[in-house]
Scaffold this active site. Structure first.
Site, short mmCIF file in Angstrom:
data_model
loop_
_atom_site.label_atom_id
_atom_site.label_comp_id
_atom_site.label_asym_id
_atom_site.label_seq_id
_atom_site.Cartn_x
_atom_site.Cartn_y
_atom_site.Cartn_z
N CYS A 19 37.15 44.00 33.77
CA CYS A 19 37.74 42.89 33.50
C CYS A 19 36.86 41.70 33.42
CB CYS A 19 39.01 42.60 34.09
SG CYS A 19 38.66 42.40 36.09
N CYS B 211 43.91 27.44 28.07
CA CYS B 211 43.40 27.97 27.00
C CYS B 211 42.29 27.39 26.73
CB CYS B 211 44.45 28.18 25.63
SG CYS B 211 45.72 29.16 26.11
N ASP C 48 38.41 50.83 37.99
CA ASP C 48 39.24 49.58 37.66
C ASP C 48 39.10 48.47 38.34
OD1 ASP C 48 40.62 47.92 36.01
OD2 ASP C 48 42.38 48.77 36.14
N CYS D 26 48.72 23.87 19.41
CA CYS D 26 49.41 23.82 20.63
C CYS D 26 49.27 22.28 21.12
CB CYS D 26 49.00 24.50 21.63
SG CYS D 26 49.72 24.33 23.47
N CYS E 271 54.23 25.49 25.87
CA CYS E 271 52.99 26.58 26.19
C CYS E 271 53.26 27.79 25.18
CB CYS E 271 52.97 26.82 27.58
SG CYS E 271 51.82 28.34 27.82
N1 SAH Z 1 44.27 49.71 38.25
C1 SAH Z 1 45.17 48.82 38.41
C2 SAH Z 1 44.62 47.55 39.34
C3 SAH Z 1 43.38 47.04 38.70
S1 SAH Z 1 42.85 45.29 39.43
C4 SAH Z 1 46.12 48.37 37.28
O1 SAH Z 1 45.60 48.59 36.10
O2 SAH Z 1 47.19 47.79 37.53
C5 SAH Z 1 41.85 45.75 40.93
C6 SAH Z 1 42.53 46.00 42.21
O3 SAH Z 1 41.50 46.37 43.05
C7 SAH Z 1 43.63 44.96 42.83
O4 SAH Z 1 44.45 45.79 43.14
C8 SAH Z 1 42.72 44.92 44.15
O5 SAH Z 1 43.64 44.45 45.08
C9 SAH Z 1 41.97 45.92 44.33
N2 SAH Z 1 40.76 45.96 45.16
C10 SAH Z 1 39.91 44.94 45.44
N3 SAH Z 1 38.92 45.10 46.23
C11 SAH Z 1 39.06 46.43 46.56
C12 SAH Z 1 38.44 47.27 47.56
N4 SAH Z 1 37.25 46.87 48.14
N5 SAH Z 1 38.96 48.58 47.67
C13 SAH Z 1 40.07 48.87 47.08
N6 SAH Z 1 40.84 48.23 46.36
C14 SAH Z 1 40.19 46.89 46.00
#
Ligand code: SAH
Length: 399
Positions: free
Chosen positions: A351, A13, A324, A4, A93
């Site tokens: 993540c 990156c 998540d 790149c 990119c």
């Molecule tokens: N499960 C979803 C989003 C995951 S990202 C997907 O796969 O698309 C994490 C998410 O947590 C984000 O949307 C963020 O806005 C939310 N978030 C962050 N802090 C939080 C809290 N204290 N309570 C509820 N949601 C929250």
């Protein structure tokens, strides 16, 4: 050697020079090192799954306007590595597809030609700030949002309306693989570099695009959270679904905590009695409700609240919990409440492995990982996702 031309200059990156197989090995080892102490010999380590697409995988990019040296020509792209001010035009990119590259090239040429000013972060003067491009990988629908200040674009007799009208016509005349379904102008006068949506005008078409994941359709607006690598998101969601299905009864109530636009809730809904999603961003919750009805699902409920607070107000107890959380992981007080439900299984999608390790330390009072799968969402960057199935140490009790 990297393939790149921007590598080294561009702050995007980090691993462009490392072969993909090696990147995968490094990422898997990193997760293993971080969470290894919570894993015993009975845990099934499923290794790392690659991103289905290594190049052009992103469905969203936020480019910045600026220059690459003092009083240099207008640039549009990423911040230079380690620099807050300098921008490098990333018109080649590789983590985006050709449509993005065409849009960058034409946009920068257009505004250079019009001598349009860009917003200076020191003086807070100027017009052009960011260009947000989102594209549904499965649908090909493209949304372009030009983020500007509310100041005048230039000193000459140039009128803003004409400038934007011509820009819209230029975008619509481009030969693209996908199709532009919306062009927006967001006004942002905030001093911070992050895009703040103070007002958005629709210049053309609609304010959202559609994406499809695992056969479901999702409406995504300019600022809604949506996983940025659609094909790899399918791998994550499939894995989460596989873990949930393991011992699920179809009369189960599932909590989907940190539910965003409700993608996981909707993918899991067909095998549950009810799914309750909790998400703090109201706009995302509204989108989640709309998407569920678009997909004909009637057993999903979405609550707009902080997980920590919401858990005290939900009457129905969960049989199963999916987590998540954002990069910081789960608030320890919320984690305590989550563990106190005593469900047999939890699926934790992470993540950031450092946060997962921290949360596993607390979770391991009651739970142990029984399956772990690492998934690469972001080739050439440092980021990596982990899906972890946790089983209650006192498993199979009813509650
Ligand atoms: N499960 C979803 C989003 C995951 S990202 C997907 O796969 O698309 C994490 C998410 O947590 C984000 O949307 C963020 O806005 C939310 N978030 C962050 N802090 C939080 C809290 N204290 N309570 C509820 N949601 C929250």
């Amino acid at each position: 050697m990297s393939d790149c031309k921007h590598f080294g200059m561009c702050g995007g990156c980090a691993y462009r020079h490392i072969p993909y197989e090696k990147q995968l090995e490094n990422k898997e080892n990193e997760v293993k090192e971080l969470i290894g102490e919570y894993i015993d010999e009975n845990c099934v380590w499923e290794g790392i799954l690659p991103s289905p697409q290594i190049e052009g995988y992103r469905n969203k990019m936020e480019f910045s306007f600026g220059d690459s040296k003092k009083d240099g020509p207008l640039e549009l792209g990423m911040h230079k590595k380690g620099s807050f001010y300098d921008i490098v035009t990333v018109d080649e990119c590789k983590i985006v597809d050709e449509d993005y590259r065409v849009i960058i090239k034409e946009t920068v040429a257009y505004f250079r030609g019009k001598e349009t000013s860009y917003y200076h972060k020191k003086s807070h003067e100027g017009y052009l700030r960011h260009l947000l491009v989102r594209k549904g990988k499965r649908t090909g629908e493209i949304l372009v949002d030009l983020v500007t200040s509310s100041q005048k674009p230039c000193d000459t007799i140039c009128c803003e309306q004409g400038l934007l009208e011509d820009y819209v016509n230029l975008l619509l005349s481009l030969k693209l693989d996908g199709k532009i379904v919306g062009i927006l102008n967001t006004i942002n006068d905030s001093m911070s570099d992050a895009i703040k949506n103070e007002k958005t005008d629709v210049l053309y078409g609609r304010d959202h695009f559609f994406e499809e994941l695992l056969g479901l359709k999702f409406k995504v607006s300019a600022f809604s959270f949506f996983q940025t690598n659609s094909l790899s998101a399918e791998v994550i969601y499939n894995k989460a679904r596989e873990y949930v299905n393991k011992d699920l009864k179809n009369n189960s109530v599932i909590y989907d905590l940190y539910s965003g636009t409700g993608t996981i809730s909707q993918l899991i809904a067909p095998v549950a009695k009810k799914v309750i999603g909790v998400e703090i961003v109201e706009e995302a919750v509204i989108a989640a409700r709309e998407n569920a009805s678009l997909n004909g699902l009637t057993n999903c409920e979405f609550i707009a609240d902080d997980v920590l607070k919401a858990l005290d107000n939900i009457n129905e107890k969960p049989d199963y919990i999916i987590l998540d959380p954002p990069r910081d992981g789960v608030n320890p007080k919320a984690l305590r409440k989550i563990m106190d439900y005593g469900v047999n299984n939890i699926v934790y999608i992470s993540c950031k492995p450092q946060s997962l390790a921290r949360d596993l330390q607390m979770l391991s009072w009651y739970y142990k990982p029984v399956k772990v799968c690492v998934i690469d969402q972001f080739p050439f960057t440092k980021n990596v996702e982990t899906v972890c199935l946790l089983s209650n140490r006192k498993s199979r009790q009813s509650h």
